[in-house]
Design a protein around this motif. Structure first.
Motif, short mmCIF file in Angstrom:
data_model
loop_
_atom_site.label_atom_id
_atom_site.label_comp_id
_atom_site.label_asym_id
_atom_site.label_seq_id
_atom_site.Cartn_x
_atom_site.Cartn_y
_atom_site.Cartn_z
N CYS A 64 0.68 -1.18 0.07
CA CYS A 64 -0.09 0.17 -0.20
C CYS A 64 0.94 1.26 0.04
CB CYS A 64 -0.91 -0.14 1.14
SG CYS A 64 -2.08 -1.50 1.34
N VAL A 65 0.48 2.18 -0.60
CA VAL A 65 0.93 3.53 -0.60
C VAL A 65 1.15 4.34 0.78
CG1 VAL A 65 0.38 3.83 -3.03
CG2 VAL A 65 -1.16 4.75 -1.00
N TYR A 66 2.05 5.28 0.92
CA TYR A 66 2.26 5.90 2.19
C TYR A 66 0.88 6.62 2.65
CZ TYR A 66 4.21 9.24 5.12
OH TYR A 66 4.45 10.00 6.59
N GLY A 67 0.68 6.02 3.87
CA GLY A 67 -0.33 6.57 4.64
C GLY A 67 -1.40 5.52 4.94
N LEU A 68 -1.29 4.60 4.22
CA LEU A 68 -2.29 3.41 4.21
C LEU A 68 -1.76 2.07 4.47
CD1 LEU A 68 -3.82 3.94 0.36
CD2 LEU A 68 -4.36 5.10 2.73
N TYR A 69 -2.66 1.31 5.04
CA TYR A 69 -2.48 -0.04 5.47
C TYR A 69 -3.29 -0.95 4.78
CZ TYR A 69 0.31 1.00 9.87
OH TYR A 69 1.42 1.31 10.64
N PHE A 70 -2.93 -2.26 4.79
CA PHE A 70 -3.74 -3.20 3.92
C PHE A 70 -4.67 -3.99 5.06
CE2 PHE A 70 -4.49 -7.73 2.76
CZ PHE A 70 -5.18 -7.44 1.57
N ASN A 71 -5.98 -3.85 4.67
CA ASN A 71 -6.98 -4.34 5.49
C ASN A 71 -7.28 -6.11 5.15
OD1 ASN A 71 -9.39 -5.02 6.83
ND2 ASN A 71 -10.22 -3.09 6.78
N LYS A 72 -6.92 -6.76 5.66
CA LYS A 72 -6.75 -8.27 5.26
C LYS A 72 -8.37 -8.63 5.23
CE LYS A 72 -6.05 -10.21 9.93
NZ LYS A 72 -7.21 -11.14 10.21
N THR A 74 -11.09 -6.65 4.14
CA THR A 74 -11.36 -6.22 3.12
C THR A 74 -10.86 -6.59 1.80
OG1 THR A 74 -10.69 -4.23 3.18
CG2 THR A 74 -12.67 -4.55 4.57
N GLY A 75 -9.52 -6.78 2.10
CA GLY A 75 -8.83 -7.18 0.90
C GLY A 75 -8.46 -5.81 0.12
N ARG A 76 -8.29 -4.60 0.73
CA ARG A 76 -7.99 -3.51 0.12
C ARG A 76 -7.09 -2.53 0.98
NH1 ARG A 76 -11.54 -1.29 -3.34
NH2 ARG A 76 -11.00 0.69 -2.75
N CYS A 77 -6.49 -1.49 0.35
CA CYS A 77 -5.61 -0.65 1.28
C CYS A 77 -6.44 0.64 1.73
CB CYS A 77 -4.37 -0.05 0.09
SG CYS A 77 -3.03 -1.37 -0.32
N GLU A 78 -6.44 0.79 3.10
CA GLU A 78 -7.28 1.79 3.58
C GLU A 78 -6.23 2.75 4.63
OE1 GLU A 78 -10.19 -0.06 5.64
OE2 GLU A 78 -10.99 -1.36 3.82
N SER A 79 -7.03 3.81 5.01
CA SER A 79 -6.55 4.75 5.77
C SER A 79 -5.94 3.91 7.19
CB SER A 79 -7.34 6.05 6.20
OG SER A 79 -7.70 6.77 5.11
N ILE A 80 -5.01 4.35 7.54
CA ILE A 80 -4.03 3.89 8.76
C ILE A 80 -5.22 3.72 10.03
CG2 ILE A 80 -2.44 3.77 10.69
CD1 ILE A 80 -0.47 5.07 8.44
N GLU A 81 -6.08 4.65 10.07
CA GLU A 81 -6.76 4.61 11.38
C GLU A 81 -7.96 3.80 11.28
OE1 GLU A 81 -8.14 8.22 8.87
OE2 GLU A 81 -6.36 7.33 9.45
N ASN A 82 -8.33 3.36 10.14
CA ASN A 82 -9.52 2.46 9.91
C ASN A 82 -9.23 0.89 9.65
OD1 ASN A 82 -11.05 4.59 9.58
ND2 ASN A 82 -10.58 4.62 7.33
N VAL A 83 -7.62 0.63 9.97
CA VAL A 83 -7.15 -0.71 9.91
C VAL A 83 -6.75 -1.15 11.16
CG1 VAL A 83 -5.86 -2.20 8.70
CG2 VAL A 83 -6.58 -0.36 7.48
N ASN A 84 -7.12 -2.32 11.60
CA ASN A 84 -6.43 -3.04 12.77
C ASN A 84 -5.18 -4.09 12.46
OD1 ASN A 84 -6.08 -3.96 15.44
ND2 ASN A 84 -7.89 -5.18 15.32
N CYS A 85 -4.20 -3.46 12.34
CA CYS A 85 -2.91 -4.23 12.12
C CYS A 85 -2.26 -5.17 13.00
CB CYS A 85 -1.59 -3.40 11.36
SG CYS A 85 -0.28 -4.29 10.78
N PRO A 86 -2.46 -6.61 12.90
CA PRO A 86 -1.87 -7.29 14.23
C PRO A 86 -0.45 -7.10 14.30
CG PRO A 86 -2.35 -8.59 12.07
CD PRO A 86 -2.79 -7.35 11.98
#
Length: 350
Positions: A64-72, A74-86
């Motif tokens: 994912c581009v800068y400022g985004l995390y991969f949401n496993k 939903t299968g999409r790159c999303e804003s960091i604050e919306n993703v719970n990264c383990p």
């Protein structure tokens, strides 16, 4: 890629501590359905798409581009604050990296706190008294006004559960009727398909045993029989084999009231056929069977069910030709001749 499967079994069978090494991509992809997209272990922004078939090597990946995390999930790159990264504890995360100055964000681990963004940097703040932060209203409110749900991943989460999408199911490579799933505590638990069903490795669902595609590493299933009926019509006792005069099944009574899917399949002694009327093995001429009566006959002749004037020529246990005695004659299987005697064998009575 060449690690033995027993290594992954450790992650599946036991709960693991947070500091235990993560499984590699190849290990995870062996157990999920082909084409599943997972989060690359120990990262928050990288994803990997597993091969389209077991044993294939057509992996795909991205970041994912800068400022985004991969949401496993939903299968999409999303804003960091919306993703719970383990794996976030292993990564320095700046939620304000892509936010404008003056933006407010909820705190990931504290309902009473929030984050203020200024010039791309995080400034932590806390609501006064017993108030909690409401992200939609962008205000501190009473607890009864907002139900706060922290987006945190269990510290002792199973390494497999960290990488695969929510509700993704893994095949059991030792038993096609069983599978694994991550529970709410992010631990792998073993589950079993309903009776008469098996786990389909491709669709990740429990389906009828006949239509299931088992994991390539799973042992081949023993075929289940339906001779004992179905849920609406359960047979108990002795059932004639529809393909053999001498074979029969014993359908046992099940405690759950369902049909016996693995009944005993037995055979009468030589020169005897199964009699459904008496549940007995009897002299073959005392049983009327409309299947191929050449069963058990290497070379000879037998009576034909329903016509005592007819006979069948047998070779290696099957009928190769049929014929009829002349007018006024009946065929006698015991004597192997056409006879003027009145033949009254049950086997050929009409």
């Amino acid at each position: 890629m060449n690690k033995p499967l027993s290594i992954l079994a450790v992650y599946i069978i036991t709960a693991v501590s947070a500091d235990e090494s993560e499984p590699n991509i190849e290990e995870i992809c062996r157990f999920v359905a082909p084409g599943t997209t997972i989060l690359r272990p120990n990262t928050c922004e990288q994803w990997v798409r597993c091969p389209t078939a077991f044993g294939a090597a057509d992996y795909d990946d991205g970041s994912c581009v800068y400022g985004l995390y991969f949401n496993k999930d939903t299968g999409r790159c999303e804003s960091i604050e919306n993703v719970n990264c383990p794996y976030e504890s292993n990564i320095v995360k700046n939620r304000c990296a892509s936010k404008k100055t003056g933006s407010f964000l909820p705190h990931p681990t504290n309902c009473k706190s929030y984050i203020y963004c200024q010039n791309g940097k995080e400034i932590n703040a806390t609501c006064p008294n017993n108030l909690i932060y409401h992200p939609t209203k962008v205000a501190c409110v009473y607890a009864k006004q907002y139900e706060c749900e922290l987006k945190t991943f269990p510290a002792n989460a199973n390494p497999i559960c960290k990488a695969i999408p929510k509700n993704k199911i893994l095949a059991d490579t030792k038993d096609c009727t069983k599978y694994y799933k991550c529970n709410k505590d992010q631990q792998l638990v073993k589950l079993e398909c309903a009776e008469g069903q098996s786990f389909d490795y491709v669709s990740s669902k429990c389906v009828t045993q006949k239509s299931a595609i088992c994991h390539p590493l799973a042992p081949e299933l023993e075929p289940e029989s339906d001779v004992c009926g179905n849920a609406d019509n359960v047979h108990i006792g002795y059932i004639a084999d529809e393909k053999s005069c001498s074979h029969y099944y014993i359908c046992n009574k099940r405690a759950n009231g369902r049909p016996d899917r693995k009944p005993l399949h037995l055979k009468c002694q030589n020169e005897h056929f199964f009699d459904i009327n008496t549940w007995s093995c009897r002299d073959r001429l005392r049983v009327q069977c409309y299947l191929d009566r050449c069963e058990g006959i290497e070379n000879g002749y037998v009576n034909v069910a329903g016509d005592c004037t007819a006979y069948a020529h047998c070779k290696n246990g099957v009928t190769i030709k049929r014929g009829k005695c002349g007018e006024g004659f009946n065929f006698d299987e015991r004597l192997q001749i056409c006879s003027q005697q009145n033949i009254s064998y049950v086997a050929c009575k009409s």
